[in-house]
Design a protein around this motif. Structure first.
Motif, PDB file in Angstrom:
ATOM      1  N   LEU A  93       3.149  -6.918   5.406  1.00 30.50           N
ATOM      2  CA  LEU A  93       2.606  -5.501   4.989  1.00 30.50           C
ATOM      3  C   LEU A  93       3.877  -4.872   4.282  1.00 30.50           C
ATOM      4  N   ALA A  94       3.772  -4.110   2.905  1.00 31.78           N
ATOM      5  CA  ALA A  94       4.860  -3.153   2.443  1.00 31.78           C
ATOM      6  C   ALA A  94       4.020  -2.073   2.279  1.00 31.78           C
ATOM      7  N   LEU A  95       4.595  -1.055   2.882  1.00 34.47           N
ATOM      8  CA  LEU A  95       4.088   0.324   2.984  1.00 34.47           C
ATOM      9  C   LEU A  95       5.200   1.233   2.305  1.00 34.47           C
ATOM     10  N   GLU A  96       4.573   2.101   1.567  1.00 35.50           N
ATOM     11  CA  GLU A  96       5.266   3.005   0.749  1.00 35.50           C
ATOM     12  C   GLU A  96       4.631   4.633   0.785  1.00 35.50           C
ATOM     13  N   GLU A  97       5.786   5.447   0.530  1.00 36.51           N
ATOM     14  CA  GLU A  97       5.425   6.733   0.666  1.00 36.51           C
ATOM     15  C   GLU A  97       5.221   7.375   2.281  1.00 36.51           C
ATOM     16  N   LEU A  98       6.011   6.809   3.137  1.00 36.18           N
ATOM     17  CA  LEU A  98       6.296   6.941   4.566  1.00 36.18           C
ATOM     18  C   LEU A  98       6.768   8.282   4.886  1.00 36.18           C
ATOM     19  N   HIS A 110       0.911  -1.228   0.018  1.00 37.29           N
ATOM     20  CA  HIS A 110       0.024  -0.173   0.017  1.00 37.29           C
ATOM     21  C   HIS A 110       0.794   1.094  -0.065  1.00 37.29           C
ATOM     22  N   ASN A 111       0.766   2.215  -1.022  1.00 34.68           N
ATOM     23  CA  ASN A 111       0.948   3.370  -1.036  1.00 34.68           C
ATOM     24  C   ASN A 111       0.392   4.057  -0.057  1.00 34.68           C
ATOM     25  N   VAL A 112       0.780   4.530   1.354  1.00 38.30           N
ATOM     26  CA  VAL A 112      -0.253   5.120   2.163  1.00 38.30           C
ATOM     27  C   VAL A 112      -0.460   6.527   2.080  1.00 38.30           C
ATOM     28  N   ASP A 113       0.294   7.074   1.265  1.00 37.35           N
ATOM     29  CA  ASP A 113       0.115   8.604   0.869  1.00 37.35           C
ATOM     30  C   ASP A 113       0.573   9.486   2.014  1.00 37.35           C
ATOM     31  N   GLU A 114       1.790  10.208   1.742  1.00 35.31           N
ATOM     32  CA  GLU A 114       2.430  10.969   2.673  1.00 35.31           C
ATOM     33  C   GLU A 114       1.494  12.060   3.257  1.00 35.31           C
ATOM     34  N   VAL A 156      11.971   0.161   8.936  1.00 36.58           N
ATOM     35  CA  VAL A 156      11.546   0.993   8.092  1.00 36.58           C
ATOM     36  C   VAL A 156      13.019   1.788   7.357  1.00 36.58           C
ATOM     37  N   ILE A 157      13.103   1.775   6.228  1.00 40.58           N
ATOM     38  CA  ILE A 157      14.383   2.546   5.534  1.00 40.58           C
ATOM     39  C   ILE A 157      13.601   3.489   4.618  1.00 40.58           C
ATOM     40  N   GLY A 158      13.958   4.972   5.107  1.00 37.79           N
ATOM     41  CA  GLY A 158      13.554   6.100   4.012  1.00 37.79           C
ATOM     42  C   GLY A 158      12.055   6.062   4.069  1.00 37.79           C
ATOM     43  N   GLY A 159      11.527   6.255   2.974  1.00 37.19           N
ATOM     44  CA  GLY A 159      10.244   6.244   2.858  1.00 37.19           C
ATOM     45  C   GLY A 159       9.508   5.151   2.577  1.00 37.19           C
ATOM     46  N   VAL A 160      10.269   3.858   2.797  1.00 37.69           N
ATOM     47  CA  VAL A 160       9.407   2.475   2.513  1.00 37.69           C
ATOM     48  C   VAL A 160       9.746   1.578   4.044  1.00 37.69           C
ATOM     49  N   GLY A 161       8.620   0.756   4.225  1.00 37.26           N
ATOM     50  CA  GLY A 161       8.858  -0.171   5.318  1.00 37.26           C
ATOM     51  C   GLY A 161       8.082  -1.423   5.150  1.00 37.26           C
ATOM     52  N   LEU A 162       8.745  -2.474   5.801  1.00 34.46           N
ATOM     53  CA  LEU A 162       7.909  -3.758   5.889  1.00 34.46           C
ATOM     54  C   LEU A 162       7.589  -3.987   7.325  1.00 34.46           C
ATOM     55  N   TRP A 163       6.411  -4.796   7.432  1.00 33.20           N
ATOM     56  CA  TRP A 163       5.788  -5.058   8.766  1.00 33.20           C
ATOM     57  C   TRP A 163       5.600  -6.864   8.627  1.00 33.20           C
ATOM     58  N   SER A 164       6.064  -7.714   9.313  1.00 31.06           N
ATOM     59  CA  SER A 164       5.836  -9.028   9.192  1.00 31.06           C
ATOM     60  C   SER A 164       5.513  -9.760  10.585  1.00 31.06           C
TER      61      SER A 164
END
Length: 297
Positions: A114-119, A90-94, A140-148
């Motif tokens: 879960l992979a999230l973008e635009e954090l 999901h691009n969660v939208d900044e 979380v690294i920069g604007g992307v993250g993984l939750w598992s």
């Protein structure tokens, strides 16, 4: 004239791969909007009925047949049961005004990863807090993250742009390790200069180079590619991976804009795994819809 128009509509559908990307990147623009070219068919059929022209009705078969050849398979439900791993991207939208609500909605999807973008820094903290109970492992690294739900190992940034918009980790799933990427390619714009895709294409080539060097037998790339699977400019990535939506989805799976989805620029791409089902999730506070897939080894 109407018969000629039907043929002219069929030509770019059938020959979209031959449309050049020099200058205004017309090829990528046509391929991005390719599913919508089918709208010409009912319009031309309506005009044929008004003119009571059998010749036009027959000519409309050309774009109709080409469109069905390209996208007819997407109109069937190819979802099946089973699977070892469920993933969501999901691009969660900044600019999302309700990251906590978005996090709760994503947790309700019952995915393993879960992979999230635009954090942003602020929203990443919210997602980490809201998802902690369901997802004890995250990075979380920069604007992307993984939750598992499963342990993460070998977490690292993947350099695809001057700032961090991609990462990789190994998910220690019960069925075996899976290399999972979260990626957010550069944005594109339509302007007087044409379809500006240069930075996105460079990011795609950099991501493809990282994937070529990755020896993991099972690999998943989750993210916002700012382009569709049909866009040949993304072939460095898509030619090496398979789209879960194309293999195991129901419908075209458009994801953007969330208010009226017109294109699928978010996807789940796999190598060494079999997609069992793929779908889009309900809208959140983002301008993108989340995408999900169940995969098996």
């Amino acid at each position: 004239m109407l018969a000629a128009a039907a043929v002219c509509c069929a030509a770019p559908m059938a020959l979209h791969g031959w449309i050049p990307n020099a200058g205004v990147n017309a090829g990528s623009l046509v391929q991005t909007l390719l599913p919508w070219t089918g709208l010409a068919v009912p319009v031309l059929l309506g005009l044929a009925a008004v003119r009571r022209s059998r010749a036009v009705a027959v000519a409309v078969l050309a774009p109709a047949v080409v469109w069905v050849t390209l996208f007819g398979g997407a109109l069937t439900d190819k979802r099946a049961g089973g699977g070892d791993l469920t993933v969501v991207s999901h691009n969660v939208d900044e600019a999302n005004a309700d990251p906590a609500g978005t996090a709760r909605a994503l947790a309700g999807a019952d995915a393993d990863v879960l992979a999230l973008e635009e954090l942003s820094d602020a929203s990443a903290a919210v997602y980490s807090r809201e998802l902690a109970a369901a997802y004890p492992h995250h990075a979380v690294i920069g604007g992307v993250g993984l939750w598992s739900r499963h342990p993460l190992a070998d977490v690292k940034a993947v350099p695809i742009m001057p700032w961090t918009r991609a990462m990789r980790a190994t998910v220690r799933a019960p069925s075996g390790p899976v290399a999972v990427y979260a990626a957010h390619l550069a944005s594109v714009r339509v302007s007087a200069a044409g379809f500006t895709t240069g930075r996105r294409n460079e990011a795609a080539r950099a991501l493809a180079a990282a994937l070529r060097l990755d020896a993991a037998p099972r690999l998943v790339v989750l993210g916002d590619f700012n382009g569709t699977y049909q866009d040949d400019a993304l072939a460095p990535v898509t030619s090496r991976l398979r789209s879960a939506q194309r293999e195991a989805g129901d419908g075209l799976g458009f994801t953007w804009p969330a208010a009226f989805p017109m294109v699928r620029i978010d996807d789940v791409l796999v190598r060494g795994m079999t997609p069992r089902a793929a779908w889009t999730l309900p809208a959140t506070g983002s301008d993108h819809l989340p995408v999900a897939a169940t995969l098996s080894r």
